[in-house]
Design a protein around this motif. Structure first.
Motif, PDB file in Angstrom:
ATOM      1  N   SER A   1     -40.037  52.116  13.217  1.00 48.48           N
ATOM      2  CA  SER A   1     -41.269  52.273  13.989  1.00 48.48           C
ATOM      3  C   SER A   1     -40.946  52.973  15.301  1.00 48.48           C
ATOM      4  O   SER A   1     -39.817  52.891  15.800  1.00 48.48           O
ATOM      5  CB  SER A   1     -41.891  50.898  14.260  1.00 48.48           C
ATOM      6  OG  SER A   1     -42.989  50.997  15.150  1.00 48.48           O
ATOM      7  N   ASP A   2     -41.929  53.643  15.861  1.00 50.66           N
ATOM      8  CA  ASP A   2     -41.774  54.231  17.189  1.00 50.66           C
ATOM      9  C   ASP A   2     -42.040  53.213  18.288  1.00 50.66           C
ATOM     10  O   ASP A   2     -41.800  53.496  19.458  1.00 50.66           O
ATOM     11  CB  ASP A   2     -42.746  55.409  17.362  1.00 50.66           C
ATOM     12  CG  ASP A   2     -42.396  56.582  16.456  1.00 50.66           C
ATOM     13  OD1 ASP A   2     -41.194  56.744  16.142  1.00 50.66           O
ATOM     14  OD2 ASP A   2     -43.315  57.315  16.061  1.00 50.66           O
ATOM     15  N   ASP A   3     -42.524  52.051  17.902  1.00 52.98           N
ATOM     16  CA  ASP A   3     -42.855  50.994  18.855  1.00 52.98           C
ATOM     17  C   ASP A   3     -41.650  50.074  19.046  1.00 52.98           C
ATOM     18  O   ASP A   3     -41.135  49.500  18.081  1.00 52.98           O
ATOM     19  CB  ASP A   3     -44.056  50.191  18.342  1.00 52.98           C
ATOM     20  CG  ASP A   3     -44.480  49.112  19.305  1.00 52.98           C
ATOM     21  OD1 ASP A   3     -45.319  49.389  20.179  1.00 52.98           O
ATOM     22  OD2 ASP A   3     -43.948  47.974  19.197  1.00 52.98           O
ATOM     23  N   LYS A   4     -41.195  49.941  20.286  1.00 45.08           N
ATOM     24  CA  LYS A   4     -39.986  49.155  20.554  1.00 45.08           C
ATOM     25  C   LYS A   4     -40.142  47.703  20.113  1.00 45.08           C
ATOM     26  O   LYS A   4     -39.219  47.113  19.557  1.00 45.08           O
ATOM     27  CB  LYS A   4     -39.619  49.230  22.035  1.00 45.08           C
ATOM     28  CG  LYS A   4     -39.192  50.615  22.501  1.00 45.08           C
ATOM     29  CD  LYS A   4     -38.574  50.592  23.877  1.00 45.08           C
ATOM     30  CE  LYS A   4     -39.544  50.206  24.973  1.00 45.08           C
ATOM     31  NZ  LYS A   4     -40.617  51.228  25.150  1.00 45.08           N
ATOM     32  N   ASN A   5     -41.303  47.115  20.396  1.00 43.77           N
ATOM     33  CA  ASN A   5     -41.498  45.715  20.028  1.00 43.77           C
ATOM     34  C   ASN A   5     -41.392  45.504  18.527  1.00 43.77           C
ATOM     35  O   ASN A   5     -40.791  44.524  18.067  1.00 43.77           O
ATOM     36  CB  ASN A   5     -42.851  45.216  20.533  1.00 43.77           C
ATOM     37  CG  ASN A   5     -42.885  45.037  22.037  1.00 43.77           C
ATOM     38  OD1 ASN A   5     -41.853  44.950  22.689  1.00 43.77           O
ATOM     39  ND2 ASN A   5     -44.083  45.007  22.600  1.00 43.77           N
ATOM     40  N   ASN A   6     -41.973  46.423  17.773  1.00 45.21           N
ATOM     41  CA  ASN A   6     -41.937  46.283  16.317  1.00 45.21           C
ATOM     42  C   ASN A   6     -40.600  46.686  15.711  1.00 45.21           C
ATOM     43  O   ASN A   6     -40.407  46.551  14.502  1.00 45.21           O
ATOM     44  CB  ASN A   6     -43.085  47.074  15.692  1.00 45.21           C
ATOM     45  CG  ASN A   6     -44.400  46.346  15.843  1.00 45.21           C
ATOM     46  OD1 ASN A   6     -44.496  45.150  15.559  1.00 45.21           O
ATOM     47  ND2 ASN A   6     -45.414  47.042  16.321  1.00 45.21           N
ATOM     48  N   MET A   7     -39.676  47.139  16.536  1.00 45.74           N
ATOM     49  CA  MET A   7     -38.292  47.341  16.106  1.00 45.74           C
ATOM     50  C   MET A   7     -37.409  46.157  16.474  1.00 45.74           C
ATOM     51  O   MET A   7     -36.188  46.193  16.298  1.00 45.74           O
ATOM     52  CB  MET A   7     -37.735  48.622  16.719  1.00 45.74           C
ATOM     53  CG  MET A   7     -38.235  49.898  16.054  1.00 45.74           C
ATOM     54  SD  MET A   7     -37.683  50.070  14.343  1.00 45.74           S
ATOM     55  CE  MET A   7     -35.941  50.472  14.599  1.00 45.74           C
ATOM     56  N   SER A   8     -38.008  45.092  16.983  1.00 50.28           N
ATOM     57  CA  SER A   8     -37.236  43.922  17.403  1.00 50.28           C
ATOM     58  C   SER A   8     -36.425  43.334  16.253  1.00 50.28           C
ATOM     59  O   SER A   8     -36.927  43.181  15.134  1.00 50.28           O
ATOM     60  CB  SER A   8     -38.166  42.831  17.933  1.00 50.28           C
ATOM     61  OG  SER A   8     -38.673  43.152  19.202  1.00 50.28           O
ATOM     62  N   ALA A   9     -35.186  42.980  16.564  1.00 47.99           N
ATOM     63  CA  ALA A   9     -34.360  42.237  15.611  1.00 47.99           C
ATOM     64  C   ALA A   9     -34.894  40.812  15.525  1.00 47.99           C
ATOM     65  O   ALA A   9     -35.099  40.155  16.546  1.00 47.99           O
ATOM     66  CB  ALA A   9     -32.909  42.219  16.073  1.00 47.99           C
ATOM     67  N   VAL A  10     -35.134  40.358  14.307  1.00 46.82           N
ATOM     68  CA  VAL A  10     -35.585  38.993  14.065  1.00 46.82           C
ATOM     69  C   VAL A  10     -34.515  38.288  13.240  1.00 46.82           C
ATOM     70  O   VAL A  10     -34.056  38.820  12.223  1.00 46.82           O
ATOM     71  CB  VAL A  10     -36.940  38.964  13.334  1.00 46.82           C
ATOM     72  CG1 VAL A  10     -37.351  37.533  13.001  1.00 46.82           C
ATOM     73  CG2 VAL A  10     -38.014  39.642  14.185  1.00 46.82           C
ATOM     74  N   VAL A  11     -34.119  37.096  13.685  1.00 43.58           N
ATOM     75  CA  VAL A  11     -33.003  36.386  13.075  1.00 43.58           C
ATOM     76  C   VAL A  11     -33.458  35.013  12.592  1.00 43.58           C
ATOM     77  O   VAL A  11     -34.165  34.295  13.310  1.00 43.58           O
ATOM     78  CB  VAL A  11     -31.848  36.210  14.088  1.00 43.58           C
ATOM     79  CG1 VAL A  11     -30.708  35.387  13.483  1.00 43.58           C
ATOM     80  CG2 VAL A  11     -31.328  37.572  14.534  1.00 43.58           C
ATOM     81  N   LYS A  12     -33.063  34.656  11.379  1.00 42.89           N
ATOM     82  CA  LYS A  12     -33.308  33.311  10.857  1.00 42.89           C
ATOM     83  C   LYS A  12     -31.984  32.607  10.628  1.00 42.89           C
ATOM     84  O   LYS A  12     -31.078  33.152  10.004  1.00 42.89           O
ATOM     85  CB  LYS A  12     -34.101  33.349   9.553  1.00 42.89           C
ATOM     86  CG  LYS A  12     -34.394  31.952   9.011  1.00 42.89           C
ATOM     87  CD  LYS A  12     -35.238  31.967   7.743  1.00 42.89           C
ATOM     88  CE  LYS A  12     -35.467  30.542   7.244  1.00 42.89           C
ATOM     89  NZ  LYS A  12     -36.261  30.514   5.994  1.00 42.89           N
TER      90      LYS A  12
END
Length: 308
Positions: free
Chosen positions: A188-199
Motif C-alpha cells: 500500500s502507499d499508505d504508511k499505516n496500512n503497511m504496519s507490521a502486525v504480530v501475533k
C-alpha cells in the motif's frame, strides 16, 4: 504498581475446543550491497554480537510502555529473550533507553519498526545506538523525514541487516512462543496500512499487536484467512476510528485491549471505538489513564499490572 487479579481468559473454553479440533526506498538514502529479495542489507553488515538473555521466568511478559502519544511494546519471553516493537516519538528517546535499562535489557534479540511514522520509530535510533540488536524488521515503505533518516543511519552504523516486515513470516524468537507476522498482507502507499502486525501464542494464550493498521489492512488480514483470534489486542492507531472495525474486532474477539495513547489533539481514543469495545465486553487499559501496562501470561492465564 497496581497488580490486578489473575484472570482466566473468558474464551478459554472456546480455545480448548479449537485446540481439540486441532525498503526499496533505502536505496535513495544509503548505499546498499548484496541485497536479498526479503532483506535490506546495509553496507558493512556483520552484526556478530554475543547473546545475553534475561533470567528465565516461565512467563511471557508483554509491556505496553507509556510513551505518551506514541507506541512501544517490550516483550520478554519465558527463556529471557527480548523483543521491542516501536519506540515512541522523538522526544521519548532517552525515556526509551531508561525504560530498557530499568527492565534489565542489555540486548534486543528482535526489533520491529511497525511503520515509519515518528510516533512509532522516533526513539528507535537512540535505542539501536545504545543496545546490542540481533534482528530488525521494517516494512518496505519510505518516509521523507529526518526521523526516518536518523534511524537508517543508526542501523547502518551498527552494521545491521534490515529484514522486510510482511505477512507470512514466522520469527525465531523463543521455542515456547509462536511469533507470526500477519500483516502487511498487500503493498500500500499508505504508511499505516503497511504496519507490521504480530501475533504471539504462548500455550493457550495469545496477543495481537497491530501498530497503526487501519481498515484496509484489517480487511486484508480477514481476507487472508489467518487466525486472528487473540485474548489480548493492541487497539489499532491509538484508538482512531480508522481502525478496529466491527468486523475485525469480531474476528479477534479479545478479552483485553490496550490503547497506547497520551495527551493529543486528535481526539484519540474515539468514543466510537470505546463504545464498540465496551459493547463487545472487552476490558480496556489505557496508557494515558494507567501509565505503563504489563500483561503477563504463564501459558494459561494472565496477570495485569498497571503503573497507576
Amino acid at each position: 504498581m497496581i497488580k490486578r487479579n489473575v484472570r482466566l481468559p473468558g474464551k478459554m473454553k472456546r480455545v480448548k475446543q479449537m485446540f481439540l479440533l486441532t525498503v526499496s526506498t533505502i536505496l535513495l538514502s544509503l548505499s546498499l550491497s548484496g541485497c536479498a529479495i526479503d532483506e535490506w542489507v546495509l553496507e558493512g553488515s556483520t552484526n556478530s554480537v554475543s547473546h545475553e538473555e534475561l533470567p528465565q521466568q516461565d512467563r511471557l511478559r508483554v509491556i505496553f510502555l507509556d510513551v505518551g502519544q506514541g507506541a512501544s511494546q517490550l516483550l520478554i519471553s519465558p527463556s529471557g529473550r527480548t523483543m521491542l516493537i516501536d519506540a515512541g516519538n522523538n522526544d521519548q528517546e532517552q525515556v526509551m533507553v531508561d525504560y530498557l535499562k530499568q527492565y534489565g535489557v542489555k540486548r534486543l534479540d528482535i526489533v520491529i519498526g511497525t511503520h515509519p511514522d515518528a510516533d512509532h520509530i522516533g526513539g528507535l535510533d537512540r535505542v539501536i545506538d545504545n543496545f546490542e540488536v540481533g534482528e530488525i524488521y521494517m516494512p518496505k515503505i519510505q518516509a521523507n523525514t529526518k526521523t526516518f533518516e536518523y534511524l537508517l543511519k543508526s542501523i547502518s552504523n551498527k552494521g545491521l541487516k534490515v529484514k522486510s516486515a510482511k505477512a507470512g513470516l514466522t520469527l525465531n524468537w523463543d521455542e515456547q512462543v509462536q511469533v507470526k507476522m500477519i500483516a502487511p498482507v498487500n503493498t500500500s502507499d499508505d504508511k499505516n496500512n503497511m504496519s507490521a502486525v504480530v501475533k504471539l501464542t504462548y500455550g493457550s494464550t495469545s496477543f495481537l499487536l497491530t501498530g497503526d493498521a487501519e481498515r484496509e489492512s484489517e480487511q486484508d488480514m480477514i481476507s487472508s484467512g489467518v487466525d486472528l483470534q487473540a485474548d489480548v489486542m493492541l487497539v489499532g492507531h491509538h484508538g482512531s476510528k480508522s481502525s478496529t472495525t466491527a468486523a475485525f474486532l469480531k474476528k479477534v474477539s479479545p478479552e483485553y485491549a490496550v490503547i497506547q495513547v497520551g495527551e493529543n489533539t486528535y481526539g484519540h481514543p474515539k468514543q466510537t471505538i470505546l463504545d464498540r469495545l465496551s459493547k463487545a465486553g472487552v476490558e480496556v487499559y489505557r496508557n494515558d489513564l494507567q501509565g505503563t501496562i504489563e500483561i503477563d501470561s504463564d501459558g494459561q492465564k494472565y496477570t495485569v499490572n498497571t503503573e497507576r
